[in-house]
Design a protein around this motif. Structure first.
Motif, PDB file in Angstrom:
ATOM      1  N   PRO A  32      -0.329   5.517  -9.172  1.00  0.00           N
ATOM      2  CA  PRO A  32      -0.899   4.134  -9.629  1.00  0.00           C
ATOM      3  C   PRO A  32      -2.137   4.691 -10.498  1.00  0.00           C
ATOM      4  O   PRO A  32      -2.856   5.417 -10.275  1.00  0.00           O
ATOM      5  CB  PRO A  32      -1.110   3.452  -8.368  1.00  0.00           C
ATOM      6  N   MET A  33      -2.066   3.714 -11.425  1.00  0.00           N
ATOM      7  CA  MET A  33      -3.314   3.746 -12.582  1.00  0.00           C
ATOM      8  C   MET A  33      -3.733   2.161 -12.733  1.00  0.00           C
ATOM      9  O   MET A  33      -2.961   1.308 -12.767  1.00  0.00           O
ATOM     10  CB  MET A  33      -3.045   4.299 -13.713  1.00  0.00           C
ATOM     11  N   CYS A  34      -5.100   1.957 -12.905  1.00  0.00           N
ATOM     12  CA  CYS A  34      -5.464   0.607 -13.328  1.00  0.00           C
ATOM     13  C   CYS A  34      -6.794   1.004 -14.161  1.00  0.00           C
ATOM     14  O   CYS A  34      -7.432   1.902 -13.837  1.00  0.00           O
ATOM     15  CB  CYS A  34      -6.045  -0.221 -12.220  1.00  0.00           C
ATOM     16  N   ILE A  35      -7.753  -0.065 -14.619  1.00  0.00           N
ATOM     17  CA  ILE A  35      -8.998   0.153 -15.142  1.00  0.00           C
ATOM     18  C   ILE A  35     -10.121   0.122 -13.944  1.00  0.00           C
ATOM     19  O   ILE A  35      -9.650  -0.438 -12.833  1.00  0.00           O
ATOM     20  CB  ILE A  35      -9.503  -0.975 -16.103  1.00  0.00           C
ATOM     21  N   PRO A  36     -11.219   0.862 -14.171  1.00  0.00           N
ATOM     22  CA  PRO A  36     -12.269   0.712 -13.004  1.00  0.00           C
ATOM     23  C   PRO A  36     -12.635  -0.562 -12.490  1.00  0.00           C
ATOM     24  O   PRO A  36     -13.061  -0.635 -11.420  1.00  0.00           O
ATOM     25  CB  PRO A  36     -13.326   1.888 -13.559  1.00  0.00           C
ATOM     26  N   ALA A  37     -12.626  -1.514 -13.319  1.00  0.00           N
ATOM     27  CA  ALA A  37     -13.320  -2.561 -13.308  1.00  0.00           C
ATOM     28  C   ALA A  37     -12.300  -3.623 -12.689  1.00  0.00           C
ATOM     29  O   ALA A  37     -12.490  -4.972 -12.379  1.00  0.00           O
ATOM     30  CB  ALA A  37     -13.995  -3.442 -14.309  1.00  0.00           C
ATOM     31  N   LEU A  38     -10.969  -3.345 -12.410  1.00  0.00           N
ATOM     32  CA  LEU A  38     -10.033  -4.187 -11.933  1.00  0.00           C
ATOM     33  C   LEU A  38     -10.429  -5.007 -10.683  1.00  0.00           C
ATOM     34  O   LEU A  38     -10.744  -4.191  -9.513  1.00  0.00           O
ATOM     35  CB  LEU A  38      -8.741  -3.656 -11.694  1.00  0.00           C
ATOM     36  N   ARG A  82     -11.352  -1.891  -2.939  1.00  0.00           N
ATOM     37  CA  ARG A  82     -11.003  -1.838  -1.493  1.00  0.00           C
ATOM     38  C   ARG A  82      -9.929  -1.023  -1.242  1.00  0.00           C
ATOM     39  O   ARG A  82      -9.724  -0.766  -0.074  1.00  0.00           O
ATOM     40  CB  ARG A  82     -10.489  -3.400  -1.195  1.00  0.00           C
ATOM     41  N   LEU A  83      -9.278  -0.361  -2.242  1.00  0.00           N
ATOM     42  CA  LEU A  83      -8.259   0.650  -1.875  1.00  0.00           C
ATOM     43  C   LEU A  83      -9.033   1.902  -1.229  1.00  0.00           C
ATOM     44  O   LEU A  83      -8.215   2.588  -0.393  1.00  0.00           O
ATOM     45  CB  LEU A  83      -7.524   1.015  -2.997  1.00  0.00           C
ATOM     46  N   VAL A  84     -10.352   2.107  -1.395  1.00  0.00           N
ATOM     47  CA  VAL A  84     -10.949   3.298  -0.704  1.00  0.00           C
ATOM     48  C   VAL A  84     -10.704   3.062   0.979  1.00  0.00           C
ATOM     49  O   VAL A  84     -10.706   4.011   1.512  1.00  0.00           O
ATOM     50  CB  VAL A  84     -12.188   3.242  -1.150  1.00  0.00           C
ATOM     51  N   GLU A  85     -10.886   1.768   1.164  1.00  0.00           N
ATOM     52  CA  GLU A  85     -10.685   1.415   2.603  1.00  0.00           C
ATOM     53  C   GLU A  85      -9.397   1.448   3.301  1.00  0.00           C
ATOM     54  O   GLU A  85      -9.152   2.186   4.191  1.00  0.00           O
ATOM     55  CB  GLU A  85     -11.350   0.005   2.827  1.00  0.00           C
ATOM     56  N   SER A  86      -8.297   1.055   2.431  1.00  0.00           N
ATOM     57  CA  SER A  86      -7.060   0.966   2.907  1.00  0.00           C
ATOM     58  C   SER A  86      -5.974   0.916   1.801  1.00  0.00           C
ATOM     59  O   SER A  86      -6.501  -0.060   0.987  1.00  0.00           O
ATOM     60  CB  SER A  86      -6.600   0.242   4.077  1.00  0.00           C
ATOM     61  N   PRO A  87      -5.064   1.833   1.610  1.00  0.00           N
ATOM     62  CA  PRO A  87      -4.178   1.649   0.452  1.00  0.00           C
ATOM     63  C   PRO A  87      -3.146   0.286   0.454  1.00  0.00           C
ATOM     64  O   PRO A  87      -2.486  -0.261  -0.255  1.00  0.00           O
ATOM     65  CB  PRO A  87      -3.136   2.698   0.554  1.00  0.00           C
ATOM     66  N   THR A  88      -3.366  -0.265   1.968  1.00  0.00           N
ATOM     67  CA  THR A  88      -2.505  -1.696   2.080  1.00  0.00           C
ATOM     68  C   THR A  88      -3.162  -2.857   1.282  1.00  0.00           C
ATOM     69  O   THR A  88      -2.422  -3.693   0.821  1.00  0.00           O
ATOM     70  CB  THR A  88      -2.657  -1.823   3.494  1.00  0.00           C
ATOM     71  N   TYR A  89      -4.406  -2.590   0.754  1.00  0.00           N
ATOM     72  CA  TYR A  89      -5.026  -3.689  -0.194  1.00  0.00           C
ATOM     73  C   TYR A  89      -4.004  -3.612  -1.549  1.00  0.00           C
ATOM     74  O   TYR A  89      -4.441  -4.537  -2.233  1.00  0.00           O
ATOM     75  CB  TYR A  89      -6.421  -3.412  -0.429  1.00  0.00           C
ATOM     76  N   LEU A  90      -3.429  -2.739  -1.887  1.00  0.00           N
ATOM     77  CA  LEU A  90      -2.651  -2.866  -2.917  1.00  0.00           C
ATOM     78  C   LEU A  90      -1.712  -4.312  -3.139  1.00  0.00           C
ATOM     79  O   LEU A  90      -1.393  -4.529  -4.058  1.00  0.00           O
ATOM     80  CB  LEU A  90      -1.560  -1.509  -2.941  1.00  0.00           C
TER      81      LEU A  90
END
Length: 289
Positions: free
Chosen positions: A165-171, A176-184
């Protein structure tokens, strides 16, 4: 006196129609009207004295004569193309076809190749599609995506597709993905195809196979999905090689360490020939350096 042979236009019309089993699709590829393609095929059938297609309301099917004739025509036109190519001068252009998604990777290498080998002129044509038909398209080589399948082609592997997965840093929400990948599931997922194959593959690899997106956005190609991600539309699955520059510069980030190989590769391909153009060998060597 030599017997008049069918014209190459008639043979190409039959070849492409036989491959696509559609006058409409053949007309699009040959840049002709559907009626013109149909007339050329009919003219060829009259010359041969046999029907090459069964014509039904639901489409076309090759007759036994058509099935026998199709590979012979493909081989003959391929040999004719190779004969014409062999007469071209050493200073002729090296014509290469490539999909648009690979241009960020390819163009810097092409520029450095031309700088080192100014005597070799490369004419690059980019298209949204990944395929090539050397029988009907005037290219000496092409960059394609997939697997080695055609025994009539020579393959030089450029790199393997590796996805994450990839996105801009300011998305919004990406922190929150650092806390849990389920926030995807709170983000918009960008897809390079309707099948969502890349996302499904990565989610299974990451142990998140049951996760669903809150919103999905589909595109026709990988580069369109990646460009949308760079504009902040959502998060996409990207190829780490194709997006290396964006990741290195920080324009895109890869929030997860998990990477998955898709089983597909990018290849430089060209028709099998007894003697390969030495310019093509040099170009291939440069790309895999």
């Amino acid at each position: 006196m030599l017997k008049r042979l069918p014209t190459t236009k008639e043979l190409y019309a039959f070849l492409v129609t036989g491959q696509k089993l559609s006058f409409t699709h053949a007309a699009e590829l040959l840049n002709l009207s559907q009626g013109a393609v149909s007339r050329q095929v009919i003219s060829l059938e009259k010359y041969l004295g046999v029907e090459l297609f069964y014509r039904h309301a639901r489409g076309l099917h090759l007759t036994p004569a058509g099935m026998k004739f199709l590979p012979q025509v493909e081989q003959a036109l391929g040999q004719l193309g190779n004969a014409i190519e062999s007469l071209s001068t050493e200073n002729g252009k090296l014509r290469i076809k490539a999909p648009t998604c690979i241009l960020p990777w390819l163009l810097p290498r092409l520029i450095s190749f031309r700088s080192t080998h100014p005597e070799i002129e490369v004419e690059l044509t980019s298209t949204a599609g990944h395929g090539v038909n050397f029988s009907t398209e005037n290219f000496q080589a092409a960059i394609v995506y997939g697997q080695q399948q055609d025994p009539q082609l020579s393959y030089r592997e450029l790199f393997e597709e590796i996805l994450t997965p990839m996105c801009i840093p300011a998305l919004p929400g990406v922190e929150r993905l650092v806390e849990s990948p389920t926030y995807l599931q709170d983000l918009t997922w960008l897809h390079a195809s309707e099948s969502q194959r890349d996302w499904k593959l990565w989610l299974e690899h990451a142990g998140l196979g049951d996760l669903q997106a809150g919103q999905n956005q589909h595109f026709d190609t990988l580069d369109m999905a990646t460009n949308a991600a760079q504009r902040g539309f959502g998060i996409t699955i990207g190829d780490v090689t194709l997006s290396a520059e964006e990741l290195a510069s920080g324009r895109l980030i890869a929030p997860f360490e998990a990477r998955v190989t898709s089983g597909f590769h990018y290849f430089l391909v060209y028709p099998n020939q007894m003697v390969v153009d030495p310019r093509l060998v040099k170009f291939g060597d440069w790309l895999v350096m």
